[in-house]
Design a protein around this motif. Structure first.
Motif, PDB file in Angstrom:
ATOM      1  N   LEU A 145     -21.029 -20.982 -34.823  1.00 28.95           N
ATOM      2  CA  LEU A 145     -21.812 -19.808 -35.218  1.00 28.95           C
ATOM      3  C   LEU A 145     -20.856 -18.636 -35.430  1.00 28.95           C
ATOM      4  O   LEU A 145     -19.699 -18.680 -35.014  1.00 28.95           O
ATOM      5  CB  LEU A 145     -22.840 -19.462 -34.144  1.00 28.95           C
ATOM      6  CG  LEU A 145     -23.960 -20.474 -33.909  1.00 28.95           C
ATOM      7  CD1 LEU A 145     -25.026 -19.873 -33.008  1.00 28.95           C
ATOM      8  CD2 LEU A 145     -24.599 -20.937 -35.196  1.00 28.95           C
ATOM      9  N   ASP A 177     -31.853 -10.912 -40.321  1.00 32.72           N
ATOM     10  CA  ASP A 177     -31.602 -12.252 -40.884  1.00 32.72           C
ATOM     11  C   ASP A 177     -30.626 -12.146 -42.056  1.00 32.72           C
ATOM     12  O   ASP A 177     -30.763 -12.826 -43.069  1.00 32.72           O
ATOM     13  CB  ASP A 177     -32.892 -12.987 -41.253  1.00 32.72           C
ATOM     14  CG  ASP A 177     -33.679 -12.307 -42.351  1.00 32.72           C
ATOM     15  OD1 ASP A 177     -33.331 -11.165 -42.706  1.00 32.72           O
ATOM     16  OD2 ASP A 177     -34.642 -12.913 -42.855  1.00 32.72           O
ATOM     17  N   ASP A 237     -27.733 -16.867 -41.218  1.00 34.71           N
ATOM     18  CA  ASP A 237     -28.390 -17.830 -40.320  1.00 34.71           C
ATOM     19  C   ASP A 237     -27.910 -17.685 -38.875  1.00 34.71           C
ATOM     20  O   ASP A 237     -28.685 -17.858 -37.938  1.00 34.71           O
ATOM     21  CB  ASP A 237     -28.137 -19.259 -40.810  1.00 34.71           C
ATOM     22  CG  ASP A 237     -28.939 -19.588 -42.058  1.00 34.71           C
ATOM     23  OD1 ASP A 237     -30.050 -19.056 -42.205  1.00 34.71           O
ATOM     24  OD2 ASP A 237     -28.446 -20.371 -42.882  1.00 34.71           O
ATOM     25  N   LYS A 278     -29.845 -14.995 -37.022  1.00 29.98           N
ATOM     26  CA  LYS A 278     -31.206 -15.407 -36.644  1.00 29.98           C
ATOM     27  C   LYS A 278     -31.191 -16.166 -35.323  1.00 29.98           C
ATOM     28  O   LYS A 278     -32.042 -15.987 -34.470  1.00 29.98           O
ATOM     29  CB  LYS A 278     -31.784 -16.355 -37.714  1.00 29.98           C
ATOM     30  CG  LYS A 278     -32.199 -15.672 -38.984  1.00 29.98           C
ATOM     31  CD  LYS A 278     -33.059 -16.589 -39.844  1.00 29.98           C
ATOM     32  CE  LYS A 278     -32.263 -17.622 -40.599  1.00 29.98           C
ATOM     33  NZ  LYS A 278     -33.005 -18.378 -41.605  1.00 29.98           N
ATOM     34  N   ARG A 279     -30.212 -17.025 -35.196  1.00 32.08           N
ATOM     35  CA  ARG A 279     -30.182 -17.886 -34.005  1.00 32.08           C
ATOM     36  C   ARG A 279     -29.616 -17.155 -32.780  1.00 32.08           C
ATOM     37  O   ARG A 279     -30.057 -17.372 -31.662  1.00 32.08           O
ATOM     38  CB  ARG A 279     -29.369 -19.158 -34.309  1.00 32.08           C
ATOM     39  CG  ARG A 279     -29.991 -20.003 -35.376  1.00 32.08           C
ATOM     40  CD  ARG A 279     -31.393 -20.484 -34.973  1.00 32.08           C
ATOM     41  NE  ARG A 279     -32.129 -20.997 -36.108  1.00 32.08           N
ATOM     42  CZ  ARG A 279     -33.280 -20.471 -36.559  1.00 32.08           C
ATOM     43  NH1 ARG A 279     -33.826 -19.430 -35.968  1.00 32.08           N
ATOM     44  NH2 ARG A 279     -33.900 -20.990 -37.589  1.00 32.08           N
ATOM     45  N   GLU A 284     -32.190 -15.314 -31.056  1.00 28.27           N
ATOM     46  CA  GLU A 284     -33.016 -16.130 -30.155  1.00 28.27           C
ATOM     47  C   GLU A 284     -32.331 -16.352 -28.803  1.00 28.27           C
ATOM     48  O   GLU A 284     -32.985 -16.366 -27.758  1.00 28.27           O
ATOM     49  CB  GLU A 284     -33.319 -17.480 -30.805  1.00 28.27           C
ATOM     50  CG  GLU A 284     -34.216 -17.345 -32.018  1.00 28.27           C
ATOM     51  CD  GLU A 284     -34.496 -18.681 -32.702  1.00 28.27           C
ATOM     52  OE1 GLU A 284     -35.419 -18.713 -33.501  1.00 28.27           O
ATOM     53  OE2 GLU A 284     -33.782 -19.669 -32.443  1.00 28.27           O
ATOM     54  N   VAL A 285     -31.031 -16.511 -28.869  1.00 26.35           N
ATOM     55  CA  VAL A 285     -30.291 -16.716 -27.621  1.00 26.35           C
ATOM     56  C   VAL A 285     -30.336 -15.440 -26.772  1.00 26.35           C
ATOM     57  O   VAL A 285     -30.519 -15.499 -25.548  1.00 26.35           O
ATOM     58  CB  VAL A 285     -28.834 -17.166 -27.922  1.00 26.35           C
ATOM     59  CG1 VAL A 285     -27.994 -17.194 -26.661  1.00 26.35           C
ATOM     60  CG2 VAL A 285     -28.846 -18.535 -28.577  1.00 26.35           C
ATOM     61  N   PHE A 333     -35.975  -7.764 -34.304  1.00 27.50           N
ATOM     62  CA  PHE A 333     -35.485  -8.561 -35.424  1.00 27.50           C
ATOM     63  C   PHE A 333     -35.951  -7.944 -36.739  1.00 27.50           C
ATOM     64  O   PHE A 333     -37.153  -7.753 -36.948  1.00 27.50           O
ATOM     65  CB  PHE A 333     -35.987 -10.000 -35.311  1.00 27.50           C
ATOM     66  CG  PHE A 333     -35.311 -10.924 -36.272  1.00 27.50           C
ATOM     67  CD1 PHE A 333     -34.069 -11.456 -35.962  1.00 27.50           C
ATOM     68  CD2 PHE A 333     -35.882 -11.234 -37.483  1.00 27.50           C
ATOM     69  CE1 PHE A 333     -33.417 -12.295 -36.857  1.00 27.50           C
ATOM     70  CE2 PHE A 333     -35.243 -12.066 -38.382  1.00 27.50           C
ATOM     71  CZ  PHE A 333     -34.011 -12.598 -38.060  1.00 27.50           C
TER      72      PHE A 333
END
Lengths: 334, 410
Positions: free
Chosen positions: A64, A89, A92, A95-96, A99-100, A112
């Protein structure tokens, strides 16, 4: 303000911001500082120093974005929970990693912000709606008139920044009024070989290291570099539409598909400047950049503009490589 | 007959593919060769038709990504070519080493998703036709947007990106409008006078295929007659054929085959049951045979989930927008977590295998926390870091050792 003090001051701002209830951390140049400031918060761009990934590896695959992984690593190591963080966003990875952060509860508030790729009227309206949601998320009682005042201040900041881009680190992270009050000494160009730097994100230490090699980065064409210095023009009474229009249409990000325009701008900038070439700081695992560089490089070739790619993962583990490759590059371009 | 892939003459093959006679002969060959395997036969016949439409030089070529509604293209008599599916297919026939190598002439970094590196290699090597239209959504990942843009710059084709907002019904209209504009733009360029008629037909085909897939998934809840590995291969049909008669034919054939196996009591004997997230390696590997040798079956997989409602022929663009915007597969961590929980419950899985594609930021990015969330719920879960295309990124023996330990836990 001396140039050498920039980093020192930035580190202090960052440290204070970690515990301040007024600070909003952001990582992507599509997040309007004007909006955050008008809502009563202070926008703080986080730029971590090169760091060894230890704790973040538990949660994030190594492929990442190394910039956002470095930020995450720094926050985990500091063991502090900043007041607010805004992810987008834009890519990619972002975006992830958002979440973490949510899963690990790394900030008290995590927002977000979706950004469209399109730039048509409906896309501008869509992004304007997203900006409006962000504004009222930051401050339910927020007054949108304040946004115009904020735009004015940041336009003044951009004007000032155009003369002294070395201060960009502060522009994106300190109170805009304090930034405008700063007085500084003009930087004397070192007379070293001149380069045009192209990237998305790079560590501040890259510039320091290049300067130690007597290399002069004349233009910084990265996410928070020269691309962001156009001033905002008020095009509608609606401040959200105005901001949306500006952020989607400005020279901006490598997500934009303005290759011809980009080449034109590079050519215009380096004309008569005796620039040795374009250096790509190729941030590992940065998809938007890694897909963009081959296209841009091909176009540069057609224009006979030499270019060099330096790959790194934001750790500056490539110092030796930089020296050797730049020496070889200079021999090649003469 | 073994084909020497290393020395294959792509140019010559492309010339041969322009002859109309190739296709009826090819169809006869497929029918004879796979007469006992109707599922493979239909999928190869579909592939042949896809090649016919896109390689004979008579039709416009549209390339698109996996979650773009194919109904829009079939409605306009276009036969959408999905480079991501082509990438997996070429890996399965052992061709990816060569095309990945080709890609390096354009993209210098191996840190990019191998599916898209291979797509670029396939285009560079002339195996994929140069497209007229390049259409990609921003969901599930941005890689298609980036790699397709690169293709448009190097090889031509009109690039038309479609933004997909996050799951939020307020923006269905935003996406629906984009689909509608795209549809009529293409219709105009293709000089199709009454495109809505074709769209009605495509929507009806799509709903029929969907109903078969729903039925298949229901049957799979009760009976294990086909291992999920096969369904990982059928993902290409799910992504590519909705809106065409091929989708109806394929999923009907598959449904009939499952019913037939149930009738004949051809149940698979495997004792351990896992749910599979993401796709799997498409290159030649004995991994899945090995998994079965350990008495482990994949009972369901993320890619086979029917996550959308029946499409409304009277409101096609909104229906299609809902299908894409609300796509639950390859999505955010909460949605994938719910999918896994449903999969475990409905298909009787004892554990979850999360497959990570090297370089896939969107798919792999949340995998470690997804695993943690499942374990917190008492569901054994393991992450395999591998690759769909590039076998160099698939440490087989290491993976086997880890899976072996995982299976002992089940």
């Amino acid at each position: 303000m001396e140039e050498g003090k920039i980093k020192e001051l930035y580190q202090k701002i960052k440290k204070d911001a970690l515990i301040s209830q007024r600070s909003v951390f952001y990582f992507c140049a599509y997040v309007p500082q004007e909006l955050i400031y008008a809502s009563g918060f202070l926008p703080v761009r986080i730029l971590p120093s090169p760091i060894y990934f230890e704790r973040s590896d538990e949660y994030l695959p190594k492929y990442l974005c190394p910039y956002l992984r470095s930020v995450t690593e720094e926050i985990l190591k500091e063991e502090k929970r900043p007041e607010m963080a805004i992810f987008t966003d834009g890519c990619d990875s972002s975006k992830r990693i958002y979440e973490v952060w949510k899963y690990l509860n790394l900030s008290k508030n995590i927002y977000f912000l979706p950004i469209p790729f399109g730039e048509n009227k409906e896309d501008i309206e869509y992004f304007a709606k997203n900006l409006k949601d962000l504004f009222y998320f930051l401050n339910k009682e927020g007054k949108k008139e304040n946004i115009f005042e904020s735009i004015k201040l940041y336009n003044l900041g951009r004007k000032k920044l155009r003369e002294f881009w070395e201060f960009y680190l502060l522009f994106y992270s300190m109170d805009i009024r304090e930034f405008l009050d700063l007085s500084w000494n003009s930087k004397n160009r070192r007379g070293g070989k001149r380069f045009y730097l192209f990237s998305t994100m790079y560590p501040f230490e890259l510039i320091e290291y290049m300067e130690s090699l007597n290399l002069d980065i004349l233009y910084d064409d990265s996410c928070f570099g020269i691309r962001t210095q156009e001033e905002i023009e008020i095009i509608k009474e609606d401040p959200f539409y105005t901001l949306s229009y500006y952020y989607l249409k400005r020279e901006g990000c490598v997500r934009r598909r303005n290759i011809k325009d980009k080449i034109f701008k590079i050519k215009e900038r380096i004309k008569g400047e005796n620039v040795s070439g374009v250096i790509f700081y190729s941030l590992k695992y940065c998809d938007p950049l890694l897909f963009y560089i081959p296209i841009l490089r091909e176009e540069l070739k057609k224009e006979n503009i030499p270019s060099l790619i330096l790959e790194d993962d934001f750790t500056m583990g490539i110092k030796g490589q930089i020296r050797t490759r730049i020496e070889a590059f200079l021999e090649m371009v003469g | 007959m073994k084909i020497d892939l290393e020395n294959i003459d792509v140019k010559r093959i492309r010339e041969i593919l322009r002859f109309p006679l190739v296709y009826p002969l090819g169809r006869i060959f497929i029918k004879l060769k796979f007469r006992k395997d109707k599922i493979t036969s239909v999928s190869y016949e579909y592939a042949l038709d896809l090649v016919k439409h896109n390689y004979m030089g008579k039709n416009k070529v549209v390339i698109t990504n996996i979650l773009m509604p194919s109904e829009l293209f079939f409605a306009l008599n276009l036969f959408p070519l999905l480079p991501e599916v082509a990438s997996a297919f070429t890996a399965s026939i052992g061709f990816a080493d060569k095309t990945l190598f080709h890609s390096e002439e354009i993209i210098y970094s191996k840190d990019l998703c191998s599916v898209h590196r291979n797509v670029i290699g396939l285009t560079r090597g002339g195996i994929l036709p140069n497209p007229d239209f390049i259409i990609s959504t921003s969901h599930p990942c941005h890689s298609a947007l980036h790699s397709f843009f690169l293709i448009s710059q190097f090889f031509g084709g009109e690039y038309l990106p479609i933004d997909i907002p996050l799951k939020n019904n307020n923006f269905i209209g935003y996406t629906a409008k984009k689909f509608e504009e795209l549809f009529f733009l293409l219709a105009k360029k293709l000089k199709i006078k009454n495109p809505i008629y074709g769209l009605e037909r495509a929507i009806n085909y799509s709903n029929l295929a969907r109903n078969y897939l729903v039925e298949i998934n229901e049957l799979r809840k009760k009976y294990l007659v086909i291992d999920g590995k096969n369904f990982l291969d059928y993902a290409g049909m799910i992504f590519s054929t909705f809106g065409s008669h091929w989708g109806v034919k394929f999923f009907k054939t598959l449904r009939d085959e499952i019913k037939e196996r149930i009738k004949k009591k051809k149940f698979l004997p495997y004792k351990k049951r896992v749910y599979w997230l993401h796709l799997g390696p498409y290159f030649k590997t004995d991994f899945f045979d090995w998994l079965r040798s350990k008495s482990c079956a994949i009972v369901f997989e993320e890619s086979s989930k029917v996550y959308w409602d029946e499409l409304d022929p009277k409101d096609p663009f909104n229906s299609l927008a809902k299908k894409v915007v609300n796509a639950r597969i390859f999505s955010d961590v909460e949605e994938r977590f719910r999918l896994a929980l449903e999969g475990v419950k409905e298909y009787g899985a004892e554990g979850v295998i999360i497959f990570n594609q090297w370089g896939c930021r969107q798919g792999a990015g949340n995998s470690y926390i997804l695993r943690r969330k499942l374990i917190e719920k008492g569901i054994p879960a393991i992450v395999i870091d591998g690759d769909l295309i590039d076998k160099g990124n698939f440490p087989l023996e290491q993976i086997k050792t880890r899976i072996e330990a995982f299976l002992e836990v089940l």
